[in-house]
Design a protein around this motif. Structure first.
Motif, PDB file in Angstrom:
ATOM      1  N   SER A  29      -6.348  12.355  49.178  1.00 31.62           N
ATOM      2  CA  SER A  29      -5.235  12.473  50.100  1.00 31.62           C
ATOM      3  C   SER A  29      -4.332  11.348  49.988  1.00 31.62           C
ATOM      4  CB  SER A  29      -5.809  12.949  51.309  1.00 31.62           C
ATOM      5  OG  SER A  29      -6.648  14.374  51.280  1.00 31.62           O
ATOM      6  N   SER A  30      -4.652  10.387  49.899  1.00 32.61           N
ATOM      7  CA  SER A  30      -3.968   8.944  50.010  1.00 32.61           C
ATOM      8  C   SER A  30      -2.975   8.616  48.749  1.00 32.61           C
ATOM      9  CB  SER A  30      -4.949   7.813  49.863  1.00 32.61           C
ATOM     10  OG  SER A  30      -5.663   7.514  48.634  1.00 32.61           O
ATOM     11  N   PHE A  31      -3.264   9.974  47.853  1.00 28.33           N
ATOM     12  CA  PHE A  31      -2.256   9.793  46.826  1.00 28.33           C
ATOM     13  C   PHE A  31      -1.055  10.476  46.867  1.00 28.33           C
ATOM     14  CE2 PHE A  31      -4.485   7.338  43.485  1.00 28.33           C
ATOM     15  CZ  PHE A  31      -5.808   7.630  43.738  1.00 28.33           C
ATOM     16  N   ASN A  32       0.268  10.132  46.497  1.00 28.04           N
ATOM     17  CA  ASN A  32       1.450  11.118  46.616  1.00 28.04           C
ATOM     18  C   ASN A  32       1.182  12.082  45.891  1.00 28.04           C
ATOM     19  OD1 ASN A  32       2.261   8.720  48.432  1.00 28.04           O
ATOM     20  ND2 ASN A  32       3.571   8.227  46.718  1.00 28.04           N
ATOM     21  N   ALA A  33       0.660  12.115  44.738  1.00 28.98           N
ATOM     22  CA  ALA A  33       0.630  13.005  43.695  1.00 28.98           C
ATOM     23  C   ALA A  33      -0.463  12.665  42.683  1.00 28.98           C
ATOM     24  CB  ALA A  33       1.989  13.422  42.972  1.00 28.98           C
ATOM     25  N   MET A  34      -1.204  13.699  42.290  1.00 30.94           N
ATOM     26  CA  MET A  34      -2.045  13.523  41.093  1.00 30.94           C
ATOM     27  C   MET A  34      -1.788  14.384  39.942  1.00 30.94           C
ATOM     28  SD  MET A  34      -5.744  12.435  42.919  1.00 30.94           S
ATOM     29  CE  MET A  34      -6.230  11.425  41.192  1.00 30.94           C
ATOM     30  N   GLY A  35      -2.144  14.099  38.856  1.00 32.33           N
ATOM     31  CA  GLY A  35      -1.797  14.759  37.611  1.00 32.33           C
ATOM     32  C   GLY A  35      -2.466  14.582  36.539  1.00 32.33           C
ATOM     33  N   TRP A  36      -2.102  15.324  35.282  1.00 31.81           N
ATOM     34  CA  TRP A  36      -2.253  14.890  33.987  1.00 31.81           C
ATOM     35  C   TRP A  36      -1.342  14.814  33.233  1.00 31.81           C
ATOM     36  CZ3 TRP A  36      -7.503  14.577  32.882  1.00 31.81           C
ATOM     37  CH2 TRP A  36      -8.316  14.972  33.835  1.00 31.81           C
ATOM     38  N   TYR A  37      -1.424  13.962  32.165  1.00 36.79           N
ATOM     39  CA  TYR A  37      -0.417  13.652  31.270  1.00 36.79           C
ATOM     40  C   TYR A  37      -1.104  13.728  29.793  1.00 36.79           C
ATOM     41  CZ  TYR A  37       2.742  11.871  34.503  1.00 36.79           C
ATOM     42  OH  TYR A  37       3.913  11.535  35.784  1.00 36.79           O
ATOM     43  N   ARG A  38      -0.465  13.710  28.927  1.00 37.16           N
ATOM     44  CA  ARG A  38      -1.133  13.729  27.479  1.00 37.16           C
ATOM     45  C   ARG A  38      -0.186  13.081  26.583  1.00 37.16           C
ATOM     46  NH1 ARG A  38      -0.525  20.066  25.664  1.00 37.16           N
ATOM     47  NH2 ARG A  38       1.692  20.021  25.246  1.00 37.16           N
ATOM     48  N   GLN A  39      -1.003  12.399  25.377  1.00 29.90           N
ATOM     49  CA  GLN A  39      -0.200  11.619  24.494  1.00 29.90           C
ATOM     50  C   GLN A  39      -0.929  11.902  23.063  1.00 29.90           C
ATOM     51  OE1 GLN A  39      -0.170   7.148  25.018  1.00 29.90           O
ATOM     52  NE2 GLN A  39       1.447   7.034  23.779  1.00 29.90           N
ATOM     53  N   ALA A  40      -0.172  12.655  22.224  1.00 28.90           N
ATOM     54  CA  ALA A  40      -0.401  12.736  20.938  1.00 28.90           C
ATOM     55  C   ALA A  40      -0.172  11.619  19.978  1.00 28.90           C
ATOM     56  CB  ALA A  40       0.157  13.964  20.342  1.00 28.90           C
ATOM     57  N   PRO A  41      -0.756  11.469  18.721  1.00 22.44           N
ATOM     58  CA  PRO A  41      -0.435  10.471  17.943  1.00 22.44           C
ATOM     59  C   PRO A  41       0.984  10.192  17.473  1.00 22.44           C
ATOM     60  CG  PRO A  41      -2.416  11.514  17.255  1.00 22.44           C
ATOM     61  CD  PRO A  41      -1.917  12.710  18.191  1.00 22.44           C
ATOM     62  N   GLY A  42       1.482   9.191  17.786  1.00 29.95           N
ATOM     63  CA  GLY A  42       3.098   9.049  17.478  1.00 29.95           C
ATOM     64  C   GLY A  42       3.966   9.593  18.480  1.00 29.95           C
ATOM     65  N   LYS A  43       3.389   9.999  19.700  1.00 26.64           N
ATOM     66  CA  LYS A  43       4.509  10.474  20.435  1.00 26.64           C
ATOM     67  C   LYS A  43       4.141   9.888  21.802  1.00 26.64           C
ATOM     68  CE  LYS A  43       4.589  15.277  18.613  1.00 26.64           C
ATOM     69  NZ  LYS A  43       4.388  16.781  18.629  1.00 26.64           N
ATOM     70  N   ARG A  44       5.183  10.123  22.662  1.00 21.86           N
ATOM     71  CA  ARG A  44       5.235   9.507  23.907  1.00 21.86           C
ATOM     72  C   ARG A  44       4.238  10.069  24.996  1.00 21.86           C
ATOM     73  NH1 ARG A  44      11.348   8.618  26.127  1.00 21.86           N
ATOM     74  NH2 ARG A  44       9.999   7.565  27.784  1.00 21.86           N
ATOM     75  N   ARG A  45       3.676   9.624  25.883  1.00 23.35           N
ATOM     76  CA  ARG A  45       3.073  10.084  26.850  1.00 23.35           C
ATOM     77  C   ARG A  45       3.825  11.059  27.638  1.00 23.35           C
ATOM     78  NH1 ARG A  45      -1.327   6.603  30.260  1.00 23.35           N
ATOM     79  NH2 ARG A  45      -1.772   6.191  28.151  1.00 23.35           N
ATOM     80  N   GLU A  46       3.417  12.367  27.923  1.00 21.46           N
ATOM     81  CA  GLU A  46       4.011  13.270  28.530  1.00 21.46           C
ATOM     82  C   GLU A  46       3.420  13.895  29.707  1.00 21.46           C
ATOM     83  OE1 GLU A  46       5.286  16.569  26.002  1.00 21.46           O
ATOM     84  OE2 GLU A  46       3.105  17.155  25.559  1.00 21.46           O
ATOM     85  N   LEU A  47       4.208  14.465  30.798  1.00 25.05           N
ATOM     86  CA  LEU A  47       3.418  15.188  31.820  1.00 25.05           C
ATOM     87  C   LEU A  47       3.014  16.384  31.437  1.00 25.05           C
ATOM     88  CD1 LEU A  47       2.961  15.392  34.981  1.00 25.05           C
ATOM     89  CD2 LEU A  47       5.130  16.453  35.187  1.00 25.05           C
ATOM     90  N   VAL A  48       1.692  16.854  32.009  1.00 30.64           N
ATOM     91  CA  VAL A  48       1.239  18.122  31.556  1.00 30.64           C
ATOM     92  C   VAL A  48       1.401  19.147  32.894  1.00 30.64           C
ATOM     93  CG1 VAL A  48      -0.587  19.452  30.978  1.00 30.64           C
ATOM     94  CG2 VAL A  48      -0.304  17.353  29.971  1.00 30.64           C
TER      95      VAL A  48
END
Length: 119
Positions: A29-48
């Motif tokens: 609850s102390s976080f503004n937001a929580m989430g999951w990101y992913r990064q595939a080989p050779g790609k940028r990290r992206e929001l899931v």
């Protein structure tokens, strides 16, 4: 000190299901937001997927209808249920927590967990 520890992940066949969980070392609850990101080989990290402290949820277009993010304030965890997985979902998945005043927020990351979907 903020720590985010992921669990779950692994290898599945095309169309399979996996669940990820992220445990925080402090009240989510102390976080503004929580989430999951992913990064595939050779790609940028992206929001899931992301869920705000007020419960607003965002999904990447590529996972809408297949992934579900949820949170448990009592357990200080955030989970990601992934259905109908596709080979293109293969990536390292990272838990993210964002804290701090708007404009001066800090991102915290877990160590990452591998998800592999084979065709």
């Amino acid at each position: 000190q903020v720590q985010l520890v992921e669990s779950g992940g692994g290898s599945v066949q095309d169309g399979g299901t996996l669940s990820l969980s992220c445990a925080a070392s402090m009240s989510i609850s102390s976080f503004n937001a929580m989430g999951w990101y992913r990064q595939a080989p050779g790609k940028r990290r992206e929001l899931v997927a992301r869920i705000s402290v007020t419960g607003i949820i965002d999904y990447a277009d590529s996972v809408k209808g297949r992934f579900t993010i949820s949170r448990s304030n009592a357990e200080n965890t955030v989970s990601l249920r992934m259905n109908t997985l596709k080979p293109e979902d293969t990536a390292v998945y990272y838990c993210n927590g964002r804290r701090g005043p708007q404009g001066n927020e800090v991102d915290y990351w877990g160590q990452g967990t591998q998800v592999t979907v084979s065709s």
